[in-house]
Design a protein around this motif. Structure first.
Motif, PDB file in Angstrom:
ATOM      1  N   ALA A  89      35.924   2.372 -76.676  1.00  0.00           N
ATOM      2  CA  ALA A  89      34.736   3.174 -76.463  1.00  0.00           C
ATOM      3  C   ALA A  89      33.630   2.299 -75.901  1.00  0.00           C
ATOM      4  O   ALA A  89      33.502   1.120 -76.207  1.00  0.00           O
ATOM      5  CB  ALA A  89      34.302   3.803 -77.776  1.00  0.00           C
ATOM      6  N   GLY A  90      32.816   2.924 -75.082  1.00  0.00           N
ATOM      7  CA  GLY A  90      31.684   2.210 -74.517  1.00  0.00           C
ATOM      8  C   GLY A  90      30.467   2.387 -75.382  1.00  0.00           C
ATOM      9  O   GLY A  90      30.540   2.822 -76.530  1.00  0.00           O
ATOM     10  N   VAL A  91      29.311   2.081 -74.840  1.00  0.00           N
ATOM     11  CA  VAL A  91      28.047   2.261 -75.539  1.00  0.00           C
ATOM     12  C   VAL A  91      27.714   3.747 -75.555  1.00  0.00           C
ATOM     13  O   VAL A  91      27.791   4.410 -74.523  1.00  0.00           O
ATOM     14  CB  VAL A  91      26.921   1.473 -74.841  1.00  0.00           C
ATOM     15  N   SER A  92      27.373   4.244 -76.727  1.00  0.00           N
ATOM     16  CA  SER A  92      26.977   5.643 -76.806  1.00  0.00           C
ATOM     17  C   SER A  92      25.538   5.756 -77.284  1.00  0.00           C
ATOM     18  O   SER A  92      25.053   4.889 -78.034  1.00  0.00           O
ATOM     19  CB  SER A  92      27.908   6.429 -77.733  1.00  0.00           C
ATOM     20  N   GLN A  93      24.870   6.809 -76.829  1.00  0.00           N
ATOM     21  CA  GLN A  93      23.485   7.032 -77.205  1.00  0.00           C
ATOM     22  C   GLN A  93      23.307   8.503 -77.580  1.00  0.00           C
ATOM     23  O   GLN A  93      23.957   9.384 -77.018  1.00  0.00           O
ATOM     24  CB  GLN A  93      22.541   6.686 -76.040  1.00  0.00           C
ATOM     25  N   SER A  94      22.403   8.702 -78.520  1.00  0.00           N
ATOM     26  CA  SER A  94      22.110  10.085 -78.893  1.00  0.00           C
ATOM     27  C   SER A  94      20.631  10.218 -79.268  1.00  0.00           C
ATOM     28  O   SER A  94      20.028   9.255 -79.756  1.00  0.00           O
ATOM     29  CB  SER A  94      22.980  10.517 -80.071  1.00  0.00           C
TER      30      SER A  94
END
Lengths: 115, 114
Positions: free
Chosen positions: A2-7
């Motif tokens: 998985a890559g970088v995730s943002q929320s």
């Protein structure tokens, strides 16, 4: 992996409200960075974490901005009493350990709109 | 941190080679040159990095003259999907205490036409 995730991916808020933006870096990456990008502009560095500490906070535009990182992983950028000029895309990036490369892996960003 | 200067925009056609030059006159001895690509509504993506002479990977080549005061990103046979903003960055990847605070300028908008 998985890559970088943002929320969240998008956040619309009213002037004066507080907002929290979250970043999940790539597992095992020790360094984490926050940038913001206003419409049609380049990226502006905000803050950098090495582990849970932030040796460089020089880019935070005012004391309304703060960030923390816990467990050497997730980071939260908090903007208090938002202003219209805070509207931008907030990007998070992470990087493997120092010295290998300065390749930073960016997340998709959180688009913040302050009405 | 070394200041960089790039053209604001460039136009090209599919199949052509594109060369984007970046000036960094006050580059420091320990600084590396890095290029990132950014598509609309996405975060930047690392393309290539070098210190001197020539570096080539599956995506691009980076040419750096002996004085290191400039560098040229070369994209072979561009396609429509190469339309993006390209950023040239200069920084010390071995800076231990403060990490590597990448400084992104305005970048070069590359428009590839059919």
């Amino acid at each position: 992996g998985a890559g970088v995730s943002q929320s969240p991916s998008n956040k619309v808020t009213e002037k004066g409200k507080d907002v929290e933006l979250r970043c999940d870096p790539i597992s095992g990456h020790t360094a984490l960075y926050w940038y913001r990008q206003s419409l049609g502009q380049g990226l502006e560095f905000l803050i950098y974490f090495q582990g849970n500490s932030a040796p460089d906070k020089s880019g935070l535009p005012s004391d309304r901005f703060s960030a923390e990182r816990t467990g050497g992983s997730v980071s939260t950028l908090t903007i208090q009493r938002t202003q219209q000029e805070d509207s931008a895309v907030y990007l998070c990036a992470s990087r493997a350990r120092q010295g290998l490369s300065n390749e930073q892996f960016f997340g998709p960003g959180t688009r913040l709109t302050v009405l | 941190l070394a200041k960089t200067t790039q053209p604001i925009s460039m136009d090209s056609y599919e199949g052509q080679e594109v060369n984007i030059t970046c000036s960094h006159n006050n580059i420091a001895t320990n600084d590396y040159i890095t290029w990132y690509q950014q598509f609309p509504s996405q975060g930047p993506r690392f393309i290539i990095q070098g210190y001197k002479t020539k570096v080539t990977n599956e995506v691009a080549s980076l040419f750096i003259p002996a004085d290191r005061k400039s560098s040229t990103l070369s994209l072979p046979r561009v396609s429509l999907s190469d339309t993006a903003v390209y950023y040239c960055l200069v920084g010390d990847i071995d800076s231990l205490e403060y990490g590597n605070k990448l400084v992104f300028g305005a970048g070069t908008i590359l428009r590839v036409k059919s």
